[in-house]
Design a protein around this motif. Structure first.
Motif, PDB file in Angstrom:
ATOM      1  N   HIS A 189       0.808  -1.149  -0.133  1.00 31.92           N
ATOM      2  CA  HIS A 189      -0.002   0.072  -0.107  1.00 31.92           C
ATOM      3  C   HIS A 189       0.968   1.218  -0.069  1.00 31.92           C
ATOM      4  N   LYS A 190       2.238   1.193   0.676  1.00 33.58           N
ATOM      5  CA  LYS A 190       2.791   2.371   0.441  1.00 33.58           C
ATOM      6  C   LYS A 190       3.312   2.979  -0.808  1.00 33.58           C
ATOM      7  N   TYR A 191       3.378   2.032  -1.767  1.00 31.53           N
ATOM      8  CA  TYR A 191       3.848   2.358  -3.255  1.00 31.53           C
ATOM      9  C   TYR A 191       2.787   2.067  -4.233  1.00 31.53           C
ATOM     10  N   MET A 192       1.418   2.318  -3.719  1.00 28.08           N
ATOM     11  CA  MET A 192       0.472   1.803  -4.770  1.00 28.08           C
ATOM     12  C   MET A 192       0.342   2.733  -6.144  1.00 28.08           C
ATOM     13  N   ILE A 193       0.442   4.186  -5.916  1.00 27.52           N
ATOM     14  CA  ILE A 193       0.476   4.999  -6.910  1.00 27.52           C
ATOM     15  C   ILE A 193       1.621   4.739  -8.050  1.00 27.52           C
ATOM     16  N   ASN A 194       2.852   4.416  -7.570  1.00 31.30           N
ATOM     17  CA  ASN A 194       3.951   4.171  -8.223  1.00 31.30           C
ATOM     18  C   ASN A 194       3.656   2.736  -8.862  1.00 31.30           C
ATOM     19  N   LEU A 195       3.268   1.907  -8.146  1.00 37.30           N
ATOM     20  CA  LEU A 195       3.018   0.447  -8.946  1.00 37.30           C
ATOM     21  C   LEU A 195       1.800   0.376  -9.904  1.00 37.30           C
ATOM     22  N   MET A 196       0.975   1.275  -9.644  1.00 39.68           N
ATOM     23  CA  MET A 196      -0.249   1.332 -10.875  1.00 39.68           C
ATOM     24  C   MET A 196       0.459   1.660 -12.236  1.00 39.68           C
ATOM     25  N   GLN A 197       1.504   2.542 -12.207  1.00 37.04           N
ATOM     26  CA  GLN A 197       2.044   2.915 -13.309  1.00 37.04           C
ATOM     27  C   GLN A 197       3.294   2.052 -13.866  1.00 37.04           C
ATOM     28  N   ASP A 198       3.537   0.807 -13.065  1.00 34.55           N
ATOM     29  CA  ASP A 198       4.726   0.136 -13.480  1.00 34.55           C
ATOM     30  C   ASP A 198       4.335  -0.939 -14.437  1.00 34.55           C
ATOM     31  N   GLN A 199       5.065  -1.376 -15.296  1.00 35.85           N
ATOM     32  CA  GLN A 199       4.546  -2.608 -16.288  1.00 35.85           C
ATOM     33  C   GLN A 199       4.276  -3.762 -15.678  1.00 35.85           C
ATOM     34  N   PHE A 200       4.874  -4.055 -14.464  1.00 36.01           N
ATOM     35  CA  PHE A 200       4.470  -5.248 -13.826  1.00 36.01           C
ATOM     36  C   PHE A 200       4.025  -5.087 -12.547  1.00 36.01           C
ATOM     37  N   GLY A 201       4.069  -3.914 -11.772  1.00 35.44           N
ATOM     38  CA  GLY A 201       3.417  -3.494 -10.568  1.00 35.44           C
ATOM     39  C   GLY A 201       1.820  -3.553 -10.962  1.00 35.44           C
ATOM     40  N   ASN A 202       1.478  -3.203 -12.072  1.00 38.04           N
ATOM     41  CA  ASN A 202       0.112  -2.732 -12.439  1.00 38.04           C
ATOM     42  C   ASN A 202      -0.709  -4.120 -12.464  1.00 38.04           C
ATOM     43  N   TYR A 203      -0.037  -5.127 -12.496  1.00 40.07           N
ATOM     44  CA  TYR A 203      -0.608  -6.357 -12.211  1.00 40.07           C
ATOM     45  C   TYR A 203      -0.912  -6.653 -10.790  1.00 40.07           C
ATOM     46  N   VAL A 204      -0.147  -6.543  -9.990  1.00 38.78           N
ATOM     47  CA  VAL A 204      -0.311  -6.827  -8.577  1.00 38.78           C
ATOM     48  C   VAL A 204      -1.383  -5.811  -8.023  1.00 38.78           C
ATOM     49  N   VAL A 205      -1.616  -4.739  -8.383  1.00 43.41           N
ATOM     50  CA  VAL A 205      -2.565  -3.887  -7.955  1.00 43.41           C
ATOM     51  C   VAL A 205      -3.906  -4.438  -8.628  1.00 43.41           C
ATOM     52  N   GLN A 206      -3.882  -4.740  -9.768  1.00 44.03           N
ATOM     53  CA  GLN A 206      -5.087  -5.202 -10.291  1.00 44.03           C
ATOM     54  C   GLN A 206      -5.577  -6.610  -9.686  1.00 44.03           C
ATOM     55  N   PHE A 207      -4.629  -7.353  -9.174  1.00 49.10           N
ATOM     56  CA  PHE A 207      -5.055  -8.407  -8.303  1.00 49.10           C
ATOM     57  C   PHE A 207      -5.529  -8.193  -6.959  1.00 49.10           C
ATOM     58  N   VAL A 208      -5.035  -7.136  -6.540  1.00 44.42           N
ATOM     59  CA  VAL A 208      -5.650  -6.621  -5.085  1.00 44.42           C
ATOM     60  C   VAL A 208      -7.066  -6.053  -5.255  1.00 44.42           C
ATOM     61  N   LEU A 209      -7.346  -5.499  -6.362  1.00 42.87           N
ATOM     62  CA  LEU A 209      -8.640  -4.912  -6.933  1.00 42.87           C
ATOM     63  C   LEU A 209      -9.575  -6.241  -7.121  1.00 42.87           C
ATOM     64  N   GLU A 210      -9.312  -7.243  -7.518  1.00 41.78           N
ATOM     65  CA  GLU A 210     -10.027  -8.324  -8.060  1.00 41.78           C
ATOM     66  C   GLU A 210      -9.998  -9.361  -7.065  1.00 41.78           C
ATOM     67  N   GLN A 211      -9.154  -9.822  -6.253  1.00 41.47           N
ATOM     68  CA  GLN A 211      -9.453 -10.624  -5.179  1.00 41.47           C
ATOM     69  C   GLN A 211      -9.016 -10.217  -3.873  1.00 41.47           C
ATOM     70  N   GLY A 212      -8.584  -9.156  -3.761  1.00 37.81           N
ATOM     71  CA  GLY A 212      -8.103  -9.022  -2.370  1.00 37.81           C
ATOM     72  C   GLY A 212      -9.262  -8.558  -1.324  1.00 37.81           C
ATOM     73  N   LYS A 213      -9.067  -8.387  -0.121  1.00 34.74           N
ATOM     74  CA  LYS A 213      -9.952  -8.168   0.794  1.00 34.74           C
ATOM     75  C   LYS A 213     -10.679  -6.762   0.706  1.00 34.74           C
ATOM     76  N   PRO A 214     -11.766  -6.470   0.957  1.00 34.60           N
ATOM     77  CA  PRO A 214     -12.631  -5.238   0.697  1.00 34.60           C
ATOM     78  C   PRO A 214     -11.970  -4.186   1.204  1.00 34.60           C
ATOM     79  N   HIS A 215     -11.358  -4.148   2.501  1.00 30.38           N
ATOM     80  CA  HIS A 215     -10.597  -3.004   2.978  1.00 30.38           C
ATOM     81  C   HIS A 215      -9.358  -2.690   2.285  1.00 30.38           C
TER      82      HIS A 215
END
Length: 382
Positions: free
Chosen positions: A244-270
Motif C-alpha cells: 500500500h505504501k507504493y500503490m500509486i507508483n505500482l499502478m504505473q509500472d509495467q509489472f506492478g500494475n498487475y499486482v494492483v489489479q490482483f488486489v482489486l479483483e481478489q483482495g479483501k474489501p478494505h
C-alpha cells in the motif's frame, strides 16, 4: 552393447555443482544423421527408432532404460508405458534410473519427463527414494531449465511426504530471493506456495522489505500474487501493508500494475477500498497512462456501487481550470483513455450513463478526427 546409459560417459559437474553428463558425449538431438550420433546410440535404440511396425514393450528395453530416457522417442515411449506398467516393470525401470542416473535425467530435456512419470505412477516408497536423491541439490535443480519442472512435480502434496516438502523448502530458504527472480526458480517458488502447508513456508518472511522490488519484477510480481492468493492473513498482511505504501507508483509500472489489479479483483474489501481511495482525484492522470489505465478499468469493475459512482463522477466533473476530463480523454492520441471511458459507460448506473452519453456526444465528431478506430469502440459502448 552399451547398458544402463553407459553411452552418456562419466558424470561431470554443471554450473550449479551437481552431476551432469558431458554435453559432447550426449546423444545429439538435432543432427540425427551425423555419424557421431549413430556411433553413440546403441543398436537397440537405432532399431527402436527405425522399426515402426514392431510392437515394443517395456521389457524389450530393459538394460537400456537410461539411454532411451535421454532420447526424444524413447522418452515418450517410456512415459506412455509407465502409465499402464505392472509393479514389476515399474520397479525395473526405477532400479535402472535411481539413484545413479536420477540427477542427470532430471536435468535432461527428455529425461525429465520420465522422472516426472515416476513421481506420478511410482509407489510411495519409490517416490520417497527418488525425492531423497534430489535432497541437497534442490537449489541447483530449481534454477535449471528442466530440473525446475521435476522439483515442481515432486513438490505436489500427493507425490512426496510432508517432511520431504519441508526439506525442499529448507534448502531454498537462504536463496528465496534469487529463486524468485530466476526464470526457472520462480516457478518452483510459486508451486511451493500453492502446494505446501503455509506453516512450512518460512521463506515468505524474506519477502518483507522487498515488496516494491518484487512487484516491479517480471517474476517477482507473479510470486507476490501467489502469496496473496494462497497464504493466510498473518503471512500476507505485512506484505500487503508494504504494498500500500507504493500503490500509486505500482499502478504505473509495467509489472506492478498487475499486482494492483490482483488486489482489486481478489483482495479483501478494505484493501480494495484503499486502492480505490488512492485513485480518487487521480483518474484523469492514471487514465492517460499506458499501464495505470488498466488499473482504472479494473477499479471501475470491482468497486462498490458507491465507489464506482464517485469514480465516474470524477470523470464527468470539470477541473478547477474548466477543463473537462471527458474532452481531454477523447482528444488524447493514445488508446488507453478510450478504454477507461468505454469501461465507465459499460458499468455506470443508468442516470450516470445518460449524463456520460450527453457529454460524449458533442465530442464525437472531433474524436473521429483523432482516431476513428477508437471512436467506433466508444460509440458501440453506448
Amino acid at each position: 552393447m552399451l547398458h544402463n546409459g553407459a553411452m552418456y560417459g562419466h558424470a561431470a559437474l554443471n554450473a550449479h555443482g551437481i552431476p551432469f553428463y558431458h554435453q559432447n558425449v550426449r546423444p545429439a538431438r538435432r543432427h540425427d544423421n551425423s555419424e557421431a550420433t549413430l556411433a553413440l546410440r546403441s543398436p537397440l535404440l537405432d532399431e527402436f527408432r527405425a522399426n515402426k511396425t514392431r510392437k515394443w514393450e517395456l521389457r524389450d528395453i530393459f538394460g537400456y532404460v537410461v539411454e532411451f530416457s535421454g532420447d526424444q522417442h524413447g522418452s515418450r515411449f517410456i512415459q506412455q508405458k509407465l502409465e499402464t506398467a505392472t509393479s514389476e516393470e515399474k520397479q525395473i525401470v526405477f532400479d535402472e534410473i535411481v539413484p545413479h542416473n536420477a540427477l542427470q535425467l532430471i536435468q535432461d530435456v527428455f529425461g525429465n519427463y520420465v522422472i516426472q512419470k515416476l513421481f506420478e505412477h511410482g509407489t510411495q516408497v519409490q517416490k520417497t527414494i527418488l525425492a531423497n536423491t534430489m535432497e541437497g541439490h534442490i537449489l541447483a535443480l530449481s534454477l535449471q531449465m528442466y530440473g525446475c519442472r521435476v522439483v515442481q512435480k515432486a513438490s505436489a502434496v500427493e507425490f512426496i511426504l510432508p517432511e520431504q516438502q519441508g526439506a525442499f523448502v529448507k534448502e531454498l530458504d537462504p536463496h528465496v530471493l534469487k529463486c524468485v527472480k530466476d526464470a526457472n526458480g520462480n516457478h518452483v517458488i510459486q508451486k511451493l506456495i500453492e502446494r505446501v502447508a503455509p506453516e512450512r513456508l518460512g521463506f515468505v518472511n524474506a519477502l518483507r522489505g522487498n515488496v516494491y522490488d518484487l512487484s516491479t519484477h517480471p517474476y517477482g510480481c507473479r510470486v507476490l500474487q501467489r502469496c496473496f492468493e494462497h497464504l493466510p492473513e498473518d503471512q500476507t498482511r505485512p506484505l500487503m501493508d508494504e504494498l500500500h505504501k507504493y500503490m500509486i507508483n505500482l499502478m504505473q509500472d509495467q509489472f506492478g500494475n498487475y499486482v494492483v489489479q490482483f488486489v482489486l479483483e481478489q483482495g479483501k474489501p478494505h484493501d480494495r477500498g484503499q486502492v480505490i481511495a488512492k485513485l480518487r482525484g487521480q483518474m484523469l492522470n492514471m487514465a492517460r497512462h499506458k499501464f495505470a489505465s488498466n488499473v482504472c478499468e479494473k477499479a471501475l469493475v470491482t468497486a462498490s456501487a458507491e465507489e464506482r459512482r464517485a469514480l465516474v463522477e470524477e470523470i464527468m466533473t470539470p477541473k478547477a481550470d474548466g477543463v473537462s476530463p471527458i474532452v481531454s480523454m477523447m482528444k488524447d492520441q493514445f488508446a488507453s483513455k478510450y478504454y477507461v471511458l468505454q469501461r465507465a459507460l459499460a458499468v455506470a448506473d443508468s442516470d450516470q450513463k445518460e449524463l456520460l452519453v450527453a457529454r460524449i456526444r458533442p465530442q464525437l465528431v472531433s474524436m473521429r478526427r483523432y482516431s476513428s478506430a477508437y471512436s467506433k469502440h466508444l460509440i458501440s459502448s453506448k
